[in-house]
Scaffold this active site. Structure first.
Site, PDB file in Angstrom:
ATOM      1  N   GLY A  31     -32.667  87.595  46.365  1.00  0.00           N
ATOM      2  CA  GLY A  31     -32.282  87.478  47.950  1.00  0.00           C
ATOM      3  C   GLY A  31     -30.583  88.032  47.920  1.00  0.00           C
ATOM      4  CB  ALA A  32     -27.451  87.478  48.894  1.00  0.00           C
ATOM      5  CG  LEU A  33     -32.036  91.685  48.988  1.00  0.00           C
ATOM      6  CD1 LEU A  33     -33.427  92.307  49.626  1.00  0.00           C
ATOM      7  CD2 LEU A  33     -32.763  91.376  47.312  1.00  0.00           C
ATOM      8  CG  HIS A  37     -30.330  93.134  44.965  1.00  0.00           C
ATOM      9  ND1 HIS A  37     -29.145  93.023  45.681  1.00  0.00           N
ATOM     10  CD2 HIS A  37     -30.572  92.148  44.394  1.00  0.00           C
ATOM     11  CE1 HIS A  37     -28.789  91.179  45.846  1.00  0.00           C
ATOM     12  NE2 HIS A  37     -29.608  91.742  44.157  1.00  0.00           N
ATOM     13  CD  GLU A 148     -28.348 100.270  32.212  1.00  0.00           C
ATOM     14  OE1 GLU A 148     -27.900 100.953  33.093  1.00  0.00           O
ATOM     15  OE2 GLU A 148     -29.373 101.177  31.062  1.00  0.00           O
ATOM     16  CG  ASP A 150     -27.256  90.745  35.843  1.00  0.00           C
ATOM     17  OD1 ASP A 150     -26.812  90.118  35.657  1.00  0.00           O
ATOM     18  OD2 ASP A 150     -27.981  91.194  37.033  1.00  0.00           O
ATOM     19  CD  GLN A 153     -31.383  88.367  34.858  1.00  0.00           C
ATOM     20  OE1 GLN A 153     -31.775  88.465  34.789  1.00  0.00           O
ATOM     21  NE2 GLN A 153     -31.356  90.002  35.213  1.00  0.00           N
ATOM     22  CB  SER A 186     -25.901  88.152  45.678  1.00  0.00           C
ATOM     23  OG  SER A 186     -26.478  88.784  45.312  1.00  0.00           O
TER      24      SER A 186
HETATM   25  P1  AMP Z   1     -29.883  89.472  41.631  1.00  0.00           P
HETATM   26  O1  AMP Z   1     -30.452  88.693  42.726  1.00  0.00           O
HETATM   27  O2  AMP Z   1     -28.740  88.655  40.603  1.00  0.00           O
HETATM   28  O3  AMP Z   1     -30.856  88.313  40.383  1.00  0.00           O
HETATM   29  O4  AMP Z   1     -29.782  90.861  40.759  1.00  0.00           O
HETATM   30  C1  AMP Z   1     -31.556  90.828  40.572  1.00  0.00           C
HETATM   31  C2  AMP Z   1     -31.620  91.979  40.503  1.00  0.00           C
HETATM   32  O5  AMP Z   1     -30.496  93.432  41.002  1.00  0.00           O
HETATM   33  C3  AMP Z   1     -31.644  91.833  38.715  1.00  0.00           C
HETATM   34  O6  AMP Z   1     -32.178  93.062  37.946  1.00  0.00           O
HETATM   35  C4  AMP Z   1     -29.639  92.630  38.642  1.00  0.00           C
HETATM   36  O7  AMP Z   1     -29.409  93.066  37.412  1.00  0.00           O
HETATM   37  C5  AMP Z   1     -30.232  93.768  39.503  1.00  0.00           C
HETATM   38  N1  AMP Z   1     -28.438  94.155  40.554  1.00  0.00           N
HETATM   39  C6  AMP Z   1     -27.616  93.509  41.165  1.00  0.00           C
HETATM   40  N2  AMP Z   1     -26.856  93.630  41.269  1.00  0.00           N
HETATM   41  C7  AMP Z   1     -26.955  95.360  40.617  1.00  0.00           C
HETATM   42  C8  AMP Z   1     -25.536  96.477  41.274  1.00  0.00           C
HETATM   43  N3  AMP Z   1     -24.365  96.011  41.561  1.00  0.00           N
HETATM   44  N4  AMP Z   1     -26.776  97.203  40.870  1.00  0.00           N
HETATM   45  C9  AMP Z   1     -27.871  97.598  40.089  1.00  0.00           C
HETATM   46  N5  AMP Z   1     -28.832  96.078  40.234  1.00  0.00           N
HETATM   47  C10 AMP Z   1     -28.178  95.471  40.554  1.00  0.00           C
END
Ligand code: AMP
Length: 279
Positions: A31-33, A37, A148, A150, A153, A186
């Site tokens: 979340g905190a999209l 995302h 990418e 992460d 991950q 986020s």
């Molecule tokens: P999170 O909510 O931080 O767990 O992220 C959810 C997904 O969004 C994960 O696969 C992250 O790698 C991806 N994500 C987060 N920030 C970005 C970004 N700036 N660019 C691309 N993907 C992202």
């Protein structure tokens, strides 16, 4: 767009979609999209008949209680963004739904989960594997989308799907950045205005460093990046490693791999920022 908070309701809805021959794409998030995302959601919509997004702040992947407590939670505006983006199902389970009993599974991904994030955030990837496997169980997607940003991950999730022999295809999506280069995150909202102004130094330094390859050695590049960022009083590099993008083993010479990736974590004040660059 359907918003569901139980595995049973989600499975019932998706079973119908599958019976009707639709492919299912899945984007797991906390979340905190932001637009990063949403770029995953866009790819998911383009590549599948049905797009499922989960929003769940997974406690088992946080090794730092303060990080979990301060993690931004903006469910209402997240759902509005997802509706506008064209998402079909949002899965927003309460904690008891994902962890009716404590998950005692221990995964072993070898080096992939031991280096970098694995070393600095003990237990983090075990928690990631726990939640992603549970979410994959609930959704049974054809494809799942990960950013990418992460980088490690993605390697861990790929290893997990292999170990568990899951049929899901893992799709890696490029990092989305702010105009000044800062990787969208986020956690960026937790930066003070002063820190926010300094934070693009991370991406800028990484990008500049690619100009010195292969003339400068791996060690010289690492030294230059760490020194440049640490020179900024508000910033402290936790690690910067140049690794083989497949094995995540650190490299010593450029010739050690055809796929060098520099992975960095920087504390900007008390906000932990992650980024990476391909050389
Ligand atoms: P999170 O909510 O931080 O767990 O992220 C959810 C997904 O969004 C994960 O696969 C992250 O790698 C991806 N994500 C987060 N920030 C970005 C970004 N700036 N660019 C691309 N993907 C992202």
């Amino acid at each position: 767009m359907k918003i569901v908070n139980s595995i049973e309701k989600l499975k019932t809805g998706l079973a119908q979609e599958k019976r009707e021959g639709r492919s299912i794409g899945f984007v797991p998030t906390m979340g905190a999209l932001h637009d990063g995302h949403l770029s995953l959601v866009k790819q998911c919509i383009e590549g599948n008949d049905v797009c499922v997004v989960s929003i769940f702040v997974n406690p088992t992947q946080f090794n730092d209680k303060n990080d979990l407590a301060t993690y931004p939670r903006t469910l209402e505006s997240d759902c509005a963004l997802l509706e506008k983006a064209g998402c079909d199902y949002v899965f927003t389970p309460p904690e008891a739904e994902m962890y009716p009993v404590p998950d005692t599974r221990r995964f072993d991904f070898g080096t992939l989960s031991e280096v970098m994030e694995g070393a600095y955030r003990p237990g983090h990837f075990n928690g990631v594997a726990q939640i992603v496997s549970k979410l994959f169980d609930a959704v049974e997607p054809d494809r799942a989308y990960f950013g990418e940003k992460d980088f490690q991950q993605i390697a861990v999730v790929r290893a997990m799907t292999k170990q568990l022999e899951l049929a899901v295809q893992i799709v890696a999506c490029p990092i989305l950045r702010e105009e000044d280069g800062l990787a969208m995150s986020s956690r960026n909202v937790r930066l003070t205005p002063g820190q926010r102004q300094k934070a693009p130094l991370i991406a800028r330094t990484l990008k500049e460093s690619t100009n010195f390859v292969p003339g400068k050695s791996v060690k010289e590049i690492v030294g230059h990046v760490v020194h440049t960022i640490n020179n900024e009083p508000q910033m402290r590099v936790e690690y910067f490693e140049i690794v083989d993008g497949n094995t995540l083993e650190p490299i010593e010479n450029w010739a050690d791999t055809t796929y060098p990736v520099g992975c960095i974590v920087v504390y900007c004040g008390d906000v932990r920022l992650i980024d990476n660059i391909k050389y």
